[in-house]
Design a protein around this motif. Structure first.
Motif, PDB file in Angstrom:
ATOM      1  N   ALA A  96       0.829  -1.211   0.000  1.00  0.00           N
ATOM      2  CA  ALA A  96       0.000   0.000   0.000  1.00  0.00           C
ATOM      3  C   ALA A  96       0.861   1.258   0.000  1.00  0.00           C
ATOM      4  O   ALA A  96       0.552   2.239  -0.693  1.00  0.00           O
ATOM      5  CB  ALA A  96      -0.933  -0.011   1.209  1.00  0.00           C
ATOM      6  N   LYS A  97       1.961   1.235   0.752  1.00  0.00           N
ATOM      7  CA  LYS A  97       2.851   2.404   0.792  1.00  0.00           C
ATOM      8  C   LYS A  97       3.484   2.649  -0.573  1.00  0.00           C
ATOM      9  O   LYS A  97       3.643   3.803  -1.002  1.00  0.00           O
ATOM     10  CB  LYS A  97       3.920   2.210   1.864  1.00  0.00           C
ATOM     11  N   LEU A  98       3.823   1.581  -1.291  1.00  0.00           N
ATOM     12  CA  LEU A  98       4.376   1.741  -2.634  1.00  0.00           C
ATOM     13  C   LEU A  98       3.360   2.382  -3.570  1.00  0.00           C
ATOM     14  O   LEU A  98       3.732   3.082  -4.529  1.00  0.00           O
ATOM     15  CB  LEU A  98       4.804   0.369  -3.188  1.00  0.00           C
ATOM     16  N   ALA A  99       2.070   2.147  -3.300  1.00  0.00           N
ATOM     17  CA  ALA A  99       1.012   2.724  -4.124  1.00  0.00           C
ATOM     18  C   ALA A  99       0.622   4.118  -3.655  1.00  0.00           C
ATOM     19  O   ALA A  99      -0.253   4.751  -4.254  1.00  0.00           O
ATOM     20  CB  ALA A  99      -0.212   1.817  -4.103  1.00  0.00           C
ATOM     21  N   GLY A 100       1.270   4.614  -2.577  1.00  0.00           N
ATOM     22  CA  GLY A 100       1.017   5.969  -2.120  1.00  0.00           C
ATOM     23  C   GLY A 100       0.025   6.096  -0.982  1.00  0.00           C
ATOM     24  O   GLY A 100      -0.423   7.214  -0.678  1.00  0.00           O
ATOM     25  N   PHE A 101      -0.306   4.979  -0.313  1.00  0.00           N
ATOM     26  CA  PHE A 101      -1.255   5.025   0.786  1.00  0.00           C
ATOM     27  C   PHE A 101      -0.560   4.640   2.091  1.00  0.00           C
ATOM     28  O   PHE A 101       0.318   3.795   2.106  1.00  0.00           O
ATOM     29  CB  PHE A 101      -2.427   4.065   0.533  1.00  0.00           C
ATOM     30  N   ASP A 102      -0.983   5.265   3.187  1.00  0.00           N
ATOM     31  CA  ASP A 102      -0.381   4.970   4.478  1.00  0.00           C
ATOM     32  C   ASP A 102      -0.731   3.571   4.975  1.00  0.00           C
ATOM     33  O   ASP A 102       0.008   2.983   5.764  1.00  0.00           O
ATOM     34  CB  ASP A 102      -0.832   6.003   5.524  1.00  0.00           C
ATOM     35  N   THR A 103      -1.863   3.063   4.511  1.00  0.00           N
ATOM     36  CA  THR A 103      -2.360   1.760   4.967  1.00  0.00           C
ATOM     37  C   THR A 103      -3.205   1.153   3.860  1.00  0.00           C
ATOM     38  O   THR A 103      -3.647   1.881   2.958  1.00  0.00           O
ATOM     39  CB  THR A 103      -3.200   1.949   6.257  1.00  0.00           C
TER      40      THR A 103
END
Length: 288
Positions: A200-207
């Motif tokens: 998720a972080k790689l996709a730009g989300f914190d979680t």
């Protein structure tokens, strides 16, 4: 290789056999929150979670027998698309009759639309299911492919369905479980974006975020329970645009406006100042 609209739109339909059982329906209903907010033995929830008198929420058709992956949108000739830049833009289902709690059907899929938005391409994949008794449902899946525009195709219409400028006739607050995405993914969407914090972080989300089709199902269940007396068989169609992300553990705020046989719906995150989640949402239903 750029998109070749002529080749993609001329591709013949593809057919595959699908099947589902009661346990698939029960798991899907748990995945969209059935039984979570009332006593588990409440008769209004047991019609989703117990095989006796089991009804089928129409949004189940998006996962039935393997779900929308069976449509094979990205294996069509003329489409060479970077899957990392693909978004699920919207979903429409039309019910030709109530979905049986178990069954077998033939799913026929084709590319029904391909539009050039300049910086992106929009694909409409149409999947039609039929069993021995005739047509069951039609699904239109809108796929937004970033960076794939500019191939010279038609731009297509831009349709928006704004809610009325008045207070909604109904408003519901739906607390969503922290493990909802982990439960929903067991119905077939294994994308790690909904489970793996590092991904998720790689996709730009914190979680990890909740599946758009899970919020779609939660919202439709809310409409059925709030307006249609809990009778899922009254739903004729449900269309929605995925307008933003929703995180497990948040509260989904569903607003509904009554326009007779047509209900206008919005879904937002109550925890993030009504950040949009579903927009342009319309549910049509059989009136009593």
């Amino acid at each position: 290789m750029p998109i070749d609209p002529a080749a993609a739109l001329a591709a013949p339909p593809r057919s595959t056999d699908i099947a589902w059982e009661q346990k698939d329906v029960l798991l899907y209903h748990l995945g969209v929150g059935a039984g979570a907010h009332r006593p588990a033995t409440d008769p209004d929830e047991l019609r989703y979670t117990y095989e006796k008198d089991l009804q089928v929420l129409p949004s189940f058709v998006t996962v039935a027998g393997g779900g929308l992956a069976k449509a094979g949108a990205f294996t069509l000739p003329g489409l060479d698309i970077d899957l990392a830049r693909v978004l699920h833009g919207g979903q429409r289902i039309d019910l030709h009759r109530p979905v049986p709690a178990s069954g077998r059907a033939t799913l026929t899929s084709r590319l029904a639309g391909l539009y050039d938005k300049g910086k992106a391409a929009v694909l409409i994949m149409r999947s039609e299911a039929a069993d021995a008794d005739g047509p069951l449902w039609t699904c239109d899946t809108e796929i937004y492919a970033r960076g794939e525009g500019g191939f010279g195709g038609e731009r297509g219409a831009s349709t928006r369905t704004a809610p009325p400028e008045r207070a909604p006739d109904w408003q519901r607050e739906i607390p969503v479980r922290h493990d909802q995405a982990l439960l929903y993914r067991l119905s077939g969407d294994w994308n790690p974006l909904h489970a793996d914090p590092d991904f998720a972080k790689l996709a730009g989300f914190d979680t990890p975020i909740l599946h758009g089709l899970c919020t779609y199902g939660i919202t439709l269940k809310t409409v059925v329970d709030t307006v249609l007396g809990g009778d899922a068989d009254r739903v004729l169609s449900c269309a929605a645009r995925f307008a933003g992300v929703f995180f497990p553990g948040e509260t989904l705020r569903v607003r509904i406006w009554d326009e007779g046989a047509r209900l206008l719906v919005s879904a937002t995150s109550a925890d993030r100042a009504d950040a949009p989640v579903l927009a342009d949402t319309v549910v049509t239903h059989r009136q009593q």
